[in-house]
Scaffold this active site. Sequence first.
Site, PDB file in Angstrom:
ATOM      1  N   GLU A 190     111.162  35.429  85.703  1.00 13.17           N
ATOM      2  CA  GLU A 190     110.879  36.288  86.854  1.00 13.17           C
ATOM      3  C   GLU A 190     111.584  35.810  88.128  1.00 13.17           C
ATOM      4  OE1 GLU A 190     106.795  37.520  87.217  1.00 13.17           O
ATOM      5  OE2 GLU A 190     106.958  38.557  85.304  1.00 13.17           O
ATOM      6  N   GLU A 399     107.247  39.511  78.379  1.00 15.59           N
ATOM      7  CA  GLU A 399     105.872  39.502  78.905  1.00 15.59           C
ATOM      8  C   GLU A 399     105.403  40.926  79.157  1.00 15.59           C
ATOM      9  OE1 GLU A 399     104.713  37.043  82.247  1.00 15.59           O
ATOM     10  OE2 GLU A 399     106.043  35.432  81.569  1.00 15.59           O
TER      11      GLU A 399
END
Length: 516
Positions: A190, A399
Amino acid sequence: MKSHLEIILLSTILLINVQLSSSNERKFPKNFVFGSSSSAYQIEGGWNEDGRGLSIWDVYTHENPNRIADRSNGDIAADSYHKFDEDLKAIKELGLEYYRFSISWPRVMPFGNNSLINEKGIEYYNSIINKLLNANVTPMITMYHFDLPEELNKIEGFLNPSIIEYFKNYSDLLFDKFGDRVKHWVTFNEAFFVCRHGYGTAEFPPTISDSGISDYKCIDNLLKSHAVTYKLYKEKYFKKYDSNGKVGIALNARFFFSETNDTELVNRGLEFELGILAQPIFGQNGGYPEIVLKTIAENDKKEGLEFPRLKQFDSTWLNLIKGSADFLGFQYYSSRMILPISSELTGISFEKDANYNITGNPKWKPGITSQWYSVPEGLELILKWISKKYGDIEIMITENGWADKGELEDDSRVEFLRDHMESILNAIESGVRVTGYLPWSLIDNFEWNAGYTQKFGLYGVDFSDPNRKRTQKKSARYFKEVIKTRKLINQGSTKNISFTFILTVLIIILGIMATR
Ligand code: NOJ
């Protein structure tokens, strides 16, 4: 008489159809893989054991307990440093094909550099890798999941271009020690989150509040670090071990919906939050998106700045970054409505450059907080957007998950997983190359600023028990069944089928009686 028979026949056919369609669940493609994800600081604990150095998360949670919802930290977390065997038990029970975990940089390099390599740390990860392989589970390693060594933070972390060299040396160590057995690597987790919330909004450590300047600097250095590591792998390790190894990056994004169908605005939002990191790597021509550069340059001019806050890479960097990933790890949790900005912002900030407002939508299923609406259609749309923009790239969903208070009968999570897997199947059917699904997370863990008040696990962890007992949740049983059958199972579909069956038989009997 005849009409009775017709009714019987028609209703029987109708019900059999319903029955068939509910049992005719959609199948995942042959090579599609199922796994689950976790990260070091969130599960390991053992924060000061066996020579581990400090990360920015140790320092942040210890010095600012008030910033964590329940004043907790990851000192012990789920204690996976001592209890990996129990995680492995869960992995095996689920039948996972992949397990994605991260390496704590300061556990293997206490000072973030080559001055000290912590053999105990290497041993710990070696044992995880070996145990996974023995269980026939493919390990996927995230090299950086938010836990920067504090020593590197002292020299400005991602704002200092020497992070490129430090990250290269760190990844060199990981490839060298583990690359003979590990074939799936994610450089950064991320990246947008790391830079925006660590160096822009100050929500996360190192809590630098410098929106519109330091967040861009971080993005620039992070992309360069990623590309140098990719090159290192291809040049030094790809042939050495074998040529099946893959290096990717995990990018997160939300999709934007516009009530007025303002596609330009939607696009703008996606370019500012995803394109800024994705296009330099996956775009055909590489480089930052035009709209991002143009807006920032215009605002620089308005503010009378002498230096550009974000400039296009020179051709050497542009070419090095372009194509520097074998797959995109994509992480999706929720979406937002996007609206034009209501009143013009002043000064310098990312928000001013991006120039849009976001809200939720009362039609969406709300989550534990307004951050976590369930919007499965957003996943399908963003996958299509990515594939349209960057072509036929490999995408693994590294995810995707649902937060709750830790209920073991977690029907909402089952529904969330089902609906998002359906979106993935829809995207695949329309030609997007999604090759895997690794929901977040294997076990409950330390959810950053939310501490232990939000749980994402397929397995519950009792954080009040010194043994940190793991317990299977309903979602784990559901996911296990999906993995086993490789079908998208509807929650409660078995019940529906038997109900339909009984109803069919009843109608036939009634029909026969009526025709007598
Ligand atoms: C993404 C992050 O990678 C992970 O660390 C976090 O726990 C989940 N989102 C949920 O917020």
